[in-house]
Scaffold this active site. Sequence first.
Site, PDB file in Angstrom:
ATOM      1  N   ALA A  64      23.386 -52.994   7.313  1.00 37.27           N
ATOM      2  CA  ALA A  64      22.210 -52.486   7.788  1.00 37.27           C
ATOM      3  C   ALA A  64      21.052 -53.324   7.286  1.00 37.27           C
ATOM      4  O   ALA A  64      21.041 -53.915   6.132  1.00 37.27           O
ATOM      5  CB  ALA A  64      22.096 -51.062   7.026  1.00 37.27           C
ATOM      6  N   TRP A  65      20.025 -53.606   7.905  1.00 38.59           N
ATOM      7  CA  TRP A  65      18.836 -54.101   7.688  1.00 38.59           C
ATOM      8  C   TRP A  65      17.680 -53.899   8.669  1.00 38.59           C
ATOM      9  O   TRP A  65      17.942 -53.557   9.702  1.00 38.59           O
ATOM     10  CB  TRP A  65      18.953 -55.755   7.486  1.00 38.59           C
ATOM     11  CG  TRP A  65      19.847 -56.393   8.664  1.00 38.59           C
ATOM     12  CD1 TRP A  65      20.330 -55.976   9.807  1.00 38.59           C
ATOM     13  CD2 TRP A  65      20.069 -57.915   8.790  1.00 38.59           C
ATOM     14  NE1 TRP A  65      21.002 -56.908  10.518  1.00 38.59           N
ATOM     15  CE2 TRP A  65      20.572 -58.286   9.835  1.00 38.59           C
ATOM     16  CE3 TRP A  65      19.607 -58.956   7.936  1.00 38.59           C
ATOM     17  CZ2 TRP A  65      21.127 -59.577  10.391  1.00 38.59           C
ATOM     18  CZ3 TRP A  65      19.857 -60.081   8.323  1.00 38.59           C
ATOM     19  CH2 TRP A  65      20.741 -60.528   9.672  1.00 38.59           C
ATOM     20  N   ASN A  66      16.509 -54.261   8.223  1.00 36.62           N
ATOM     21  CA  ASN A  66      15.129 -53.652   8.966  1.00 36.62           C
ATOM     22  C   ASN A  66      14.508 -55.112   9.256  1.00 36.62           C
ATOM     23  O   ASN A  66      14.682 -56.037   8.351  1.00 36.62           O
ATOM     24  CB  ASN A  66      14.611 -52.628   8.306  1.00 36.62           C
ATOM     25  CG  ASN A  66      15.337 -51.332   7.975  1.00 36.62           C
ATOM     26  OD1 ASN A  66      16.065 -50.909   8.824  1.00 36.62           O
ATOM     27  ND2 ASN A  66      15.268 -51.009   6.720  1.00 36.62           N
ATOM     28  N   HIS A  73      -2.516 -56.247   3.425  1.00 36.93           N
ATOM     29  CA  HIS A  73      -3.346 -55.479   2.672  1.00 36.93           C
ATOM     30  C   HIS A  73      -2.883 -53.747   2.751  1.00 36.93           C
ATOM     31  O   HIS A  73      -3.440 -53.212   3.323  1.00 36.93           O
ATOM     32  CB  HIS A  73      -4.791 -55.717   2.567  1.00 36.93           C
ATOM     33  CG  HIS A  73      -5.162 -57.148   2.239  1.00 36.93           C
ATOM     34  ND1 HIS A  73      -5.709 -57.393   1.047  1.00 36.93           N
ATOM     35  CD2 HIS A  73      -4.851 -58.129   2.865  1.00 36.93           C
ATOM     36  CE1 HIS A  73      -5.859 -58.728   0.952  1.00 36.93           C
ATOM     37  NE2 HIS A  73      -5.462 -59.072   1.956  1.00 36.93           N
ATOM     38  N   HIS A  77      -1.029 -53.103  -3.338  1.00 36.91           N
ATOM     39  CA  HIS A  77      -1.227 -54.380  -2.974  1.00 36.91           C
ATOM     40  C   HIS A  77      -2.083 -55.257  -3.729  1.00 36.91           C
ATOM     41  O   HIS A  77      -3.015 -54.918  -4.409  1.00 36.91           O
ATOM     42  CB  HIS A  77      -1.364 -54.674  -1.502  1.00 36.91           C
ATOM     43  CG  HIS A  77      -2.878 -54.337  -1.037  1.00 36.91           C
ATOM     44  ND1 HIS A  77      -3.185 -52.998  -0.805  1.00 36.91           N
ATOM     45  CD2 HIS A  77      -3.714 -55.273  -0.967  1.00 36.91           C
ATOM     46  CE1 HIS A  77      -4.651 -53.156  -0.559  1.00 36.91           C
ATOM     47  NE2 HIS A  77      -5.000 -54.454  -0.704  1.00 36.91           N
ATOM     48  N   ASP A  79      -4.711 -58.433  -4.079  1.00 41.59           N
ATOM     49  CA  ASP A  79      -5.610 -59.037  -3.240  1.00 41.59           C
ATOM     50  C   ASP A  79      -5.762 -60.589  -4.110  1.00 41.59           C
ATOM     51  O   ASP A  79      -6.118 -60.674  -5.113  1.00 41.59           O
ATOM     52  CB  ASP A  79      -7.007 -58.458  -3.572  1.00 41.59           C
ATOM     53  CG  ASP A  79      -7.421 -57.445  -2.465  1.00 41.59           C
ATOM     54  OD1 ASP A  79      -6.340 -56.987  -1.891  1.00 41.59           O
ATOM     55  OD2 ASP A  79      -8.388 -56.604  -2.844  1.00 41.59           O
ATOM     56  N   HIS A  83      -8.752 -63.900   0.030  1.00 39.62           N
ATOM     57  CA  HIS A  83      -8.937 -62.635   0.902  1.00 39.62           C
ATOM     58  C   HIS A  83     -10.453 -62.557   1.090  1.00 39.62           C
ATOM     59  O   HIS A  83     -10.790 -62.037   2.215  1.00 39.62           O
ATOM     60  CB  HIS A  83      -8.523 -61.398   0.194  1.00 39.62           C
ATOM     61  CG  HIS A  83      -8.840 -60.164   0.748  1.00 39.62           C
ATOM     62  ND1 HIS A  83      -8.648 -60.042   2.099  1.00 39.62           N
ATOM     63  CD2 HIS A  83      -9.280 -59.045   0.383  1.00 39.62           C
ATOM     64  CE1 HIS A  83      -8.986 -58.888   2.551  1.00 39.62           C
ATOM     65  NE2 HIS A  83      -9.211 -58.153   1.384  1.00 39.62           N
ATOM     66  N   HIS A 212     -14.705 -56.979  -4.286  1.00 42.92           N
ATOM     67  CA  HIS A 212     -14.205 -58.033  -3.598  1.00 42.92           C
ATOM     68  C   HIS A 212     -14.956 -59.489  -3.809  1.00 42.92           C
ATOM     69  O   HIS A 212     -14.552 -60.689  -4.201  1.00 42.92           O
ATOM     70  CB  HIS A 212     -14.032 -57.808  -1.949  1.00 42.92           C
ATOM     71  CG  HIS A 212     -13.057 -56.749  -1.991  1.00 42.92           C
ATOM     72  ND1 HIS A 212     -12.945 -55.415  -2.018  1.00 42.92           N
ATOM     73  CD2 HIS A 212     -11.599 -56.946  -1.629  1.00 42.92           C
ATOM     74  CE1 HIS A 212     -11.999 -54.662  -1.749  1.00 42.92           C
ATOM     75  NE2 HIS A 212     -11.312 -55.565  -1.273  1.00 42.92           N
TER      76      HIS A 212
HETATM   77 MN    MN Z   1      -6.744 -55.783  -0.265  1.00 35.25          MN
END
Ligand code: MN
Length: 263
Positions: A64-66, A73, A77, A79, A83, A212
């Site tokens: 099985a694999w996807n 993001h 997650h 950054d 970014h 950010h």
């Molecule tokens: Mn982000």
Amino acid sequence: MNSTELLAQFGDLLLNDGIEIVDLSAVLGPETPLLKLPPELAVDTPKIEIHSISAYDDKGPWWAWNWLKLGEHSGTHFDAPIHWITGKDYADGATDTIPPKNFVAPANVIDCSKEAAADPDFLLTADHVKAWEAEHGDIRKGEWVLMRTDWYKRNGSETAFLNADETGPHTPGPTADAIEYVISTGAIGWGSETIGTDAGQAGGMEPPFPAHSLMHKANKYGLASLSGLDRLPAKGATLIAAPLKIKHGTGSPTRVLALVPRR
Ligand code: MN
């Protein structure tokens, strides 16, 4: 103690369950809440899709694999500096060029859960961070600074997690002066439990989206949608947060783990 002895002792502690491994990542899938931006400003990241290639069937009898469709993001997650436009020129600022030693670092956890419960638009200021240091000790060069709000408890519902109305999203985060102070400590990055590293209303700050804009300008990192910072001590945990080594990647879903002293 030299590092050979220290790592041997560390291995013993791991094998004997003497260190708690806390998973700070939310499950990544089609239900993962994603950032919504004003349509006049930007294009949104696509919904996450998980497609089966085979599932022990005629497309692959024994396996099985996807394959996945997801933005960098998405969910819990990392950054990377590139970014943001302020960090775009750092040669060591992409997921494939950040020095790997920066993926393992101690964490400072600032508890803002009461304030965020009382006010979803709560903003952490530089004075708050300094007061936290007076109580818990200084933030050291190379460490993470994480804002605990218990906001992750809303992560099961995109509506509750984004908490948006006609005036935009209402989620807690840092002021620009808090981020400037965090940078002055030499911290390696800033992390939060909300959809992104900035407050919901941060688009109206100066500069816009300071977590950010300022962190990445200083070649520092972000962690967003962290889950379960209430399981960490104010000081004493070490984070392992390594993004996928995507070529010139701006970030990536990340399994963030914290090593915590067993209480
Ligand atoms: Mn982000």
